[in-house]
Design an enzyme around this catalytic site. Sequence first.
Site, mmCIF file in Angstrom:
data_model
loop_
_atom_site.group_PDB
_atom_site.id
_atom_site.type_symbol
_atom_site.label_atom_id
_atom_site.label_comp_id
_atom_site.label_asym_id
_atom_site.label_seq_id
_atom_site.Cartn_x
_atom_site.Cartn_y
_atom_site.Cartn_z
ATOM 1 N N SER A 133 34.724 37.146 34.401
ATOM 2 C CA SER A 133 33.356 37.518 34.784
ATOM 3 C C SER A 133 32.385 36.659 33.994
ATOM 4 O O SER A 133 32.720 36.167 32.904
ATOM 5 C CB SER A 133 33.103 38.994 34.477
ATOM 6 O OG SER A 133 31.724 39.313 34.597
ATOM 7 N N TYR A 146 33.097 46.346 28.933
ATOM 8 C CA TYR A 146 33.537 45.483 30.031
ATOM 9 C C TYR A 146 33.452 44.021 29.608
ATOM 10 O O TYR A 146 34.392 43.249 29.821
ATOM 11 C CB TYR A 146 32.690 45.727 31.273
ATOM 12 C CG TYR A 146 33.017 44.808 32.422
ATOM 13 C CD1 TYR A 146 34.204 44.949 33.141
ATOM 14 C CD2 TYR A 146 32.145 43.782 32.783
ATOM 15 C CE1 TYR A 146 34.515 44.096 34.197
ATOM 16 C CE2 TYR A 146 32.442 42.932 33.836
ATOM 17 C CZ TYR A 146 33.627 43.090 34.538
ATOM 18 O OH TYR A 146 33.932 42.243 35.574
#
Length: 279
Positions: A133, A146
């Site tokens: 990501s 995350y």
Amino acid sequence: MATWFITGASRGIGAEIARAALADGHNVVVGVRDPDRVPADLKNSDTVLTVALDVTDNASISPAVDAAVDRFGTIDVLVNNAGRGLLGALEEITDDEARSLFDLNVFGLINVTRAVLPVMRKQGSGKLVHIGSHSGFEGEPGVSLYSASKFAVAGISEALSAELAPFNIQSMVVEPGVFRTDFLNASSLSVAAHRIPDYDNTPAHITLDWIDQANHAQLGDPVKGAALITEVTTSDKLPTHLYLGADTLDRLRVKYQQVQEDLAPWREKSAATGHHDTA
């Protein structure tokens, strides 16, 4: 024709990568928790094998890898796509919530990779594609855990690039921005169960409030993203990082600028810590 093994392939970017690989003429192993949820166009055929795979359950990994090798004889590309998000200020997130996230995003990736590598080493070739990501190079408020999991993915992938080069196995981390998938649905994104009111109207909770507006209105096109991932993966040499999406490129420029701003006032003193005093 190569054989691709894709985790979390029942929907989202994983399913689109499977479709793109099939369109290129490859065999595809679709790894999913629930085979009943596989889209009709990705069900078992001459070139598709569906395997039940929960990457957080070690007992399910080896049988899935063995089934792929039994069917197609090899695994040429592993796409570690299975993962989910977790929202909340770090103070709000419990230990159980954090560990559950890492079990999927990090340890699941490690264990699947560990199971596939003997196959690739034996054949003397292979490609690892880890879906990270843009939060894996830039920590952001409201997604600290995350981000931490995706920083870990990036670090693992970079290390594997060097570790596995002697075996002709390449490793790449894909760092996409926001794409129009189900990632912001409750099925893929958890919110810390405990909410601290003091964080209301601060960056951590502004991120929470953004989700409902952004869901399925994200900038990125998952079909185009998957097509590029597939194109890059089928090239001779993988980049160490594949930065995916205009928003990721924008954040990368911000990151570069931050590095320079952080470095400039302390460069000389930082360098001096490595000097031996001669007096």
